[in-house]
Design a protein around this motif. Sequence first.
Motif, PDB file in Angstrom:
ATOM      1  N   GLY A   1     -42.843   5.584 -14.200  1.00  0.00           N
ATOM      2  CA  GLY A   1     -41.526   4.956 -14.248  1.00  0.00           C
ATOM      3  C   GLY A   1     -41.489   3.769 -15.196  1.00  0.00           C
ATOM      4  O   GLY A   1     -40.547   3.621 -15.988  1.00  0.00           O
TER       5      GLY A   1
ATOM      6  N   ARG B   1     -41.742   5.091 -18.798  1.00  0.00           N
ATOM      7  CA  ARG B   1     -40.496   5.744 -19.195  1.00  0.00           C
ATOM      8  C   ARG B   1     -39.420   4.710 -19.503  1.00  0.00           C
ATOM      9  O   ARG B   1     -38.745   4.773 -20.529  1.00  0.00           O
ATOM     10  CB  ARG B   1     -40.034   6.711 -18.097  1.00  0.00           C
ATOM     11  CG  ARG B   1     -38.835   7.542 -18.491  1.00  0.00           C
ATOM     12  CD  ARG B   1     -38.444   8.593 -17.470  1.00  0.00           C
ATOM     13  NE  ARG B   1     -38.372   8.062 -16.133  1.00  0.00           N
ATOM     14  CZ  ARG B   1     -39.141   8.454 -15.109  1.00  0.00           C
ATOM     15  NH1 ARG B   1     -40.044   9.390 -15.280  1.00  0.00           N
ATOM     16  NH2 ARG B   1     -38.991   7.916 -13.918  1.00  0.00           N
ATOM     17  N   MET B   2     -39.257   3.709 -18.637  1.00  0.00           N
ATOM     18  CA  MET B   2     -38.231   2.697 -18.838  1.00  0.00           C
ATOM     19  C   MET B   2     -38.564   1.798 -20.029  1.00  0.00           C
ATOM     20  O   MET B   2     -37.667   1.407 -20.783  1.00  0.00           O
ATOM     21  CB  MET B   2     -38.027   1.891 -17.565  1.00  0.00           C
ATOM     22  CG  MET B   2     -37.356   2.728 -16.472  1.00  0.00           C
ATOM     23  SD  MET B   2     -37.177   1.871 -14.911  1.00  0.00           S
ATOM     24  CE  MET B   2     -36.066   0.578 -15.365  1.00  0.00           C
TER      25      MET B   2
ATOM     26  N   GLY C   1     -36.203   5.041 -21.696  1.00  0.00           N
ATOM     27  CA  GLY C   1     -35.785   6.182 -20.887  1.00  0.00           C
ATOM     28  C   GLY C   1     -35.091   5.761 -19.606  1.00  0.00           C
ATOM     29  O   GLY C   1     -34.874   4.575 -19.341  1.00  0.00           O
ATOM     30  N   THR C   2     -34.765   6.743 -18.810  1.00  0.00           N
ATOM     31  CA  THR C   2     -34.060   6.518 -17.553  1.00  0.00           C
ATOM     32  C   THR C   2     -35.012   6.127 -16.440  1.00  0.00           C
ATOM     33  O   THR C   2     -36.224   6.374 -16.525  1.00  0.00           O
ATOM     34  CB  THR C   2     -33.301   7.787 -17.122  1.00  0.00           C
ATOM     35  OG1 THR C   2     -34.252   8.835 -16.944  1.00  0.00           O
ATOM     36  CG2 THR C   2     -32.276   8.192 -18.161  1.00  0.00           C
ATOM     37  N   ARG C   3     -34.455   5.535 -15.390  1.00  0.00           N
ATOM     38  CA  ARG C   3     -35.281   5.165 -14.233  1.00  0.00           C
ATOM     39  C   ARG C   3     -35.790   6.412 -13.522  1.00  0.00           C
ATOM     40  O   ARG C   3     -36.930   6.474 -13.086  1.00  0.00           O
ATOM     41  CB  ARG C   3     -34.466   4.297 -13.266  1.00  0.00           C
ATOM     42  CG  ARG C   3     -35.261   3.898 -12.041  1.00  0.00           C
ATOM     43  CD  ARG C   3     -34.538   2.853 -11.200  1.00  0.00           C
ATOM     44  NE  ARG C   3     -35.355   2.538 -10.051  1.00  0.00           N
ATOM     45  CZ  ARG C   3     -35.015   2.811  -8.795  1.00  0.00           C
ATOM     46  NH1 ARG C   3     -33.854   3.349  -8.533  1.00  0.00           N
ATOM     47  NH2 ARG C   3     -35.818   2.521  -7.810  1.00  0.00           N
ATOM     48  N   LEU C   4     -34.940   7.412 -13.401  1.00  0.00           N
ATOM     49  CA  LEU C   4     -35.284   8.643 -12.697  1.00  0.00           C
ATOM     50  C   LEU C   4     -35.033   9.852 -13.585  1.00  0.00           C
ATOM     51  O   LEU C   4     -34.166   9.815 -14.459  1.00  0.00           O
ATOM     52  CB  LEU C   4     -34.433   8.807 -11.437  1.00  0.00           C
ATOM     53  CG  LEU C   4     -34.531   7.732 -10.365  1.00  0.00           C
ATOM     54  CD1 LEU C   4     -33.506   8.000  -9.285  1.00  0.00           C
ATOM     55  CD2 LEU C   4     -35.925   7.692  -9.778  1.00  0.00           C
ATOM     56  N   VAL C   5     -35.762  10.909 -13.305  1.00  0.00           N
ATOM     57  CA  VAL C   5     -35.504  12.204 -13.932  1.00  0.00           C
ATOM     58  C   VAL C   5     -35.215  13.160 -12.774  1.00  0.00           C
ATOM     59  O   VAL C   5     -36.126  13.620 -12.089  1.00  0.00           O
ATOM     60  CB  VAL C   5     -36.711  12.675 -14.781  1.00  0.00           C
ATOM     61  CG1 VAL C   5     -36.449  14.053 -15.364  1.00  0.00           C
ATOM     62  CG2 VAL C   5     -37.021  11.668 -15.877  1.00  0.00           C
TER      63      VAL C   5
ATOM     64  N   ARG D   1     -41.337   5.374  -6.197  1.00  0.00           N
ATOM     65  CA  ARG D   1     -40.251   4.770  -6.962  1.00  0.00           C
ATOM     66  C   ARG D   1     -39.455   3.755  -6.177  1.00  0.00           C
ATOM     67  O   ARG D   1     -38.601   3.058  -6.711  1.00  0.00           O
ATOM     68  CB  ARG D   1     -39.297   5.829  -7.497  1.00  0.00           C
ATOM     69  CG  ARG D   1     -38.624   6.649  -6.409  1.00  0.00           C
ATOM     70  CD  ARG D   1     -37.308   7.196  -6.866  1.00  0.00           C
ATOM     71  NE  ARG D   1     -36.874   8.362  -6.132  1.00  0.00           N
ATOM     72  CZ  ARG D   1     -36.478   8.357  -4.873  1.00  0.00           C
ATOM     73  NH1 ARG D   1     -36.528   7.273  -4.165  1.00  0.00           N
ATOM     74  NH2 ARG D   1     -36.064   9.480  -4.294  1.00  0.00           N
TER      75      ARG D   1
END
Length: 98
Positions: free
Chosen positions: A52, A55-56, A60-64, A95
């Motif tokens: 996470g 990705r952030m 990117g997004t917090r969640l996929v 998360r």
Amino acid sequence: MSADVVADTEDTGAGEVLAADEIKAMRERIDEIDQAIIDLWLERARLSQQVGRTRMASGGTRLVLSREQAIFERFRSALGADGIQVAQMILRAGRGPL
């Protein structure tokens, strides 16, 4: 019946000493499995948190959501309806709550 025999059968709920010994051995293995589950749970949570953060940090997004849905489906397929609850707890550990 000696005090040791009574204690062994009372601790396990078994009516016979041989059954009590067998139950004790199985419980020892259960305790080992429980520890492995705990260790793997913590490792998974750490890795998920790292994913996470990475990705952030890359924008990117917090969640996929597609990834989470795949995890739900994997656990449901393996464990039935209870698998959804297990997956929810595992995802929350990695998360945090939504």
